[in-house]
Enzyme design. Structure first.
Site, PDB file in Angstrom:
ATOM      1  N   SER A  64      -9.552  11.403   2.171  1.00 54.35           N
ATOM      2  CA  SER A  64      -9.928  11.690   0.931  1.00 54.35           C
ATOM      3  C   SER A  64     -11.421  11.672   0.731  1.00 54.35           C
ATOM      4  CB  SER A  64      -9.078  11.022  -0.200  1.00 54.35           C
ATOM      5  OG  SER A  64      -9.723  11.215  -1.522  1.00 54.35           O
ATOM      6  N   MET A  67      -0.483  13.355  -2.167  1.00 58.72           N
ATOM      7  CA  MET A  67      -2.115  13.012  -2.821  1.00 58.72           C
ATOM      8  C   MET A  67      -2.150  13.346  -4.307  1.00 58.72           C
ATOM      9  SD  MET A  67      -2.995  16.384  -3.657  1.00 58.72           S
ATOM     10  CE  MET A  67      -4.601  16.243  -3.711  1.00 58.72           C
ATOM     11  N   GLY A 126      -9.388  13.959  -4.833  1.00 59.76           N
ATOM     12  CA  GLY A 126      -9.833  14.807  -4.426  1.00 59.76           C
ATOM     13  C   GLY A 126      -9.479  15.172  -3.128  1.00 59.76           C
ATOM     14  N   THR A 127      -8.099  14.545  -2.409  1.00 57.40           N
ATOM     15  CA  THR A 127      -7.354  13.910  -1.153  1.00 57.40           C
ATOM     16  C   THR A 127      -6.306  15.137  -0.519  1.00 57.40           C
ATOM     17  OG1 THR A 127      -7.069  11.988  -2.400  1.00 57.40           O
ATOM     18  CG2 THR A 127      -5.678  12.036  -0.573  1.00 57.40           C
ATOM     19  N   VAL A 128      -6.130  14.794   0.946  1.00 54.97           N
ATOM     20  CA  VAL A 128      -5.148  15.807   1.397  1.00 54.97           C
ATOM     21  C   VAL A 128      -4.229  14.732   2.241  1.00 54.97           C
ATOM     22  CG1 VAL A 128      -6.760  17.540   1.917  1.00 54.97           C
ATOM     23  CG2 VAL A 128      -6.885  15.799   3.634  1.00 54.97           C
TER      24      VAL A 128
END
Length: 535
Positions: free
Chosen positions: A374, A437, A355-357
């Site tokens: 994240s 990601m 659920g990451t950037v």
């Protein structure tokens, strides 16, 4: 049309895949999954900051404008080329001291939602550590764009709105998520304005105290009070004792280049191991999208994952040094297990004993940053501390309850992590900061994108536009844009191809910042609302 870049063969500037974008070429650049965050980073560069300042401002802004993927309660990893050397930062959090297998025995599982999945968040400590060691601008200046968007609001983009809506029914109903992130009783729609003034206040406190409010001050106290109200055992000492650690990245040679990853507790070693196996096959002689090339990459990745899932955990509890997974003779033996004519199921190997950037930023002085943070599964745990706007990760779900496993849950341990920043050098000089990601797709995506760059000379945007595959247990999932002939050919080799529902990760989202003459060639993944920006 091709153009030669330093350290790389001539890049093909064609865009053979469906794309809405073209590569950015600029002397100063930031690439990430949300345009407002990329522009926040560029603003720091224009204000006289360096690539680290830009990366931190981008990361902080992402916690506001892309909350479905990260928050101030995230974890963080980074790799930095400071102009002279390459250094890594592990700012992932540890389990509360009171966590143990017995603590979770009656539950039978850890998380994935709620307080029982929350380890001590490390992202704030990562921002502080990076700024203190490398930053040029005052730490508080890096928060200004994020605080403005949190207080005054921002227009929600289509992709963020989609993932936000998917979280409506997944998050626990009683731990603060709905109050903070479901205005009007639902997720914001694309184009609607969303503000989070409580988060703006928290970011101001973090900025003014260089993170002390988060780990020792009033924010830490609020977080611990909320944990205790929900029956968890997090303590003020757990927060006060947290540290971010400087580490030496692991390295793996590939066709004359060196690929770098943060060592465990992350899974970057799996990408390096797969590339080490693929050195034994001439991928450059195969078409990038051919069945033969993709089959070899899938099989190498399956072998690498078998080892990573069995052996990787907090380095303090692993049975051997992580670099042993990359010993050339061992990787050669694993490569020999790959049959070019059929798919196989592999177990872990016998490791030699002995659920990451995501964002990338480069500046005109040559500093280059690869950074990822994240909340893990989208909004993470679904815990949002009342009055603070702080959403917390669910990285505790990365632990196992298997007795004796190096990743078995334990007090003060770091869990197995999926997020991995990547970096590429050649001859001791930086070539690219990159990352994709998306949970378990990250090592396979690193392998797929690097092969396209190094073996086939594709430009950064084409690399990210190309269809991907991911490994899901004993099957693989192919992106819908993949050619029917590839799907049919892989199935004929025995690959079980199944579409898997993935609410947050899908096929990942990547960014590439590649050095070229006078600056950088950059790409940003069309699967998100981001951009590569610069000047």
């Amino acid at each position: 049309m091709t153009s030669a870049l330093p350290h790389l063969p001539a890049l093909d500037w064609q865009l053979p895949y469906a794309s809405r974008r073209t590569p950015l070429l600029a002397a100063n650049a930031v690439a990430t999954s949300h345009a407002l965050a990329a522009q926040a980073g560029v603003a720091m560069l224009r204000a006289g900051g360096n690539a680290v300042d830009a990366a931190i401002a981008t990361a902080i802004t992402l916690t506001v404008v892309e909350p479905c993927s990260n928050g101030a309660g995230s974890d963080l990893f980074a790799i930095v080329w400071d102009g002279h050397e390459l250094v890594g930062l592990n700012a992932s959090g540890r389990a509360p001291a009171a966590w143990s297998p017995a603590h979770f025995a009656a539950r039978g599982a850890i998380g994935p939602r709620g307080w029982s999945a929350v380890t001590i968040p490390g992202a704030v400590s990562g921002w502080v550590a990076l700024s203190r060691r490398f930053g040029k601008l005052p730490f508080a200046d890096l928060f200004e764009p994020a605080i403005g968007y949190a207080r005054d609001g921002f227009l929600v983009t289509p992709t963020v709105a989609k993932y936000w809506q998917r979280a409506e029914t997944l998050m626990p109903p009683d731990q603060g998520f709905a109050e903070a992130f479901l205005p009007r009783g639902r997720a914001p729609r694309a184009g609607e304005r969303f503000a989070n003034p409580a988060l703006a206040d928290s970011l101001e406190k973090i900025a003014a105290t260089e993170g002390d409010a988060f780990y020792r001050g009033e924010l830490a106290q609020a977080i611990v009070r909320h944990a205790h109200a929900h029956g968890e055992v997090h303590s003020l000492a757990d927060f006060a004792n947290h540290t971010a650690d400087w580490v030496t990245p692991l390295a793996q040679d590939y066709r004359g280049y060196t690929v770098h990853q943060i060592p465990p507790n992350g899974q970057g070693v799996a990408a390096l191991a797969a590339l080490g196996m693929l050195q034994h096959f001439d991928l450059a002689a195969l078409d990038a999208d051919s069945v033969a090339s993709q089959h070899l990459q899938i099989e190498a990745m399956k072998l690498a994952f078998a080892d990573a899932y069995r052996h990787v955990g907090d380095p303090a509890t692993m049975a051997f040094e992580p670099a042993r997974l990359l010993e050339p003779a061992y990787l050669a033996s694993r490569a020999r297990l790959i049959d070019p004519a059929r798919a196989q199921d592999f177990g872990p190997g016998d490791i030699p004993r002995g659920g990451t950037v995501y964002m990338a930023a480069g500046d005109a002085q040559g500093m280059l940053v690869s950074l990822i943070q994240s909340n893990y599964m989208g909004f993470g745990s679904g815990v949002v501390v009342p009055g603070t706007g702080l959403s917390l990760q669910n990285r505790g779900a990365g632990f196992t309850l298997e007795h004796g496993h190096p990743n078995e849950v334990g007090g003060g341990k770091r869990p197995f992590h999926t997020i991995i920043p990547g970096f590429l050098t050649r001859g001791g000089s930086p070539v690219a900061a990159f990352g994709v990601m998306g949970g378990p797709i990250q090592p396979p995506a690193h392998v797929q994108t690097l092969s396209r760059l190094i073996d086939h000379g594709m430009n950064p945007q084409a690399i990210l536009d190309a269809p991907r595959w991911k490994i899901d247990g004993e099957s693989i999932d192919l992106e819908q844009s993949a050619a029917p002939a590839l799907r049919e050919g892989l199935a004929a080799l025995g690959h079980r191809i199944e579409d898997s529902v993935d609410s947050y990760m899908d096929f990942g989202a990547g960014q590439f910042v590649v050095r070229c003459e006078g600056g950088y060639a950059c790409g940003s993944d069309p699967r998100r609302d981001g951009q590569a920006a610069g000047f």
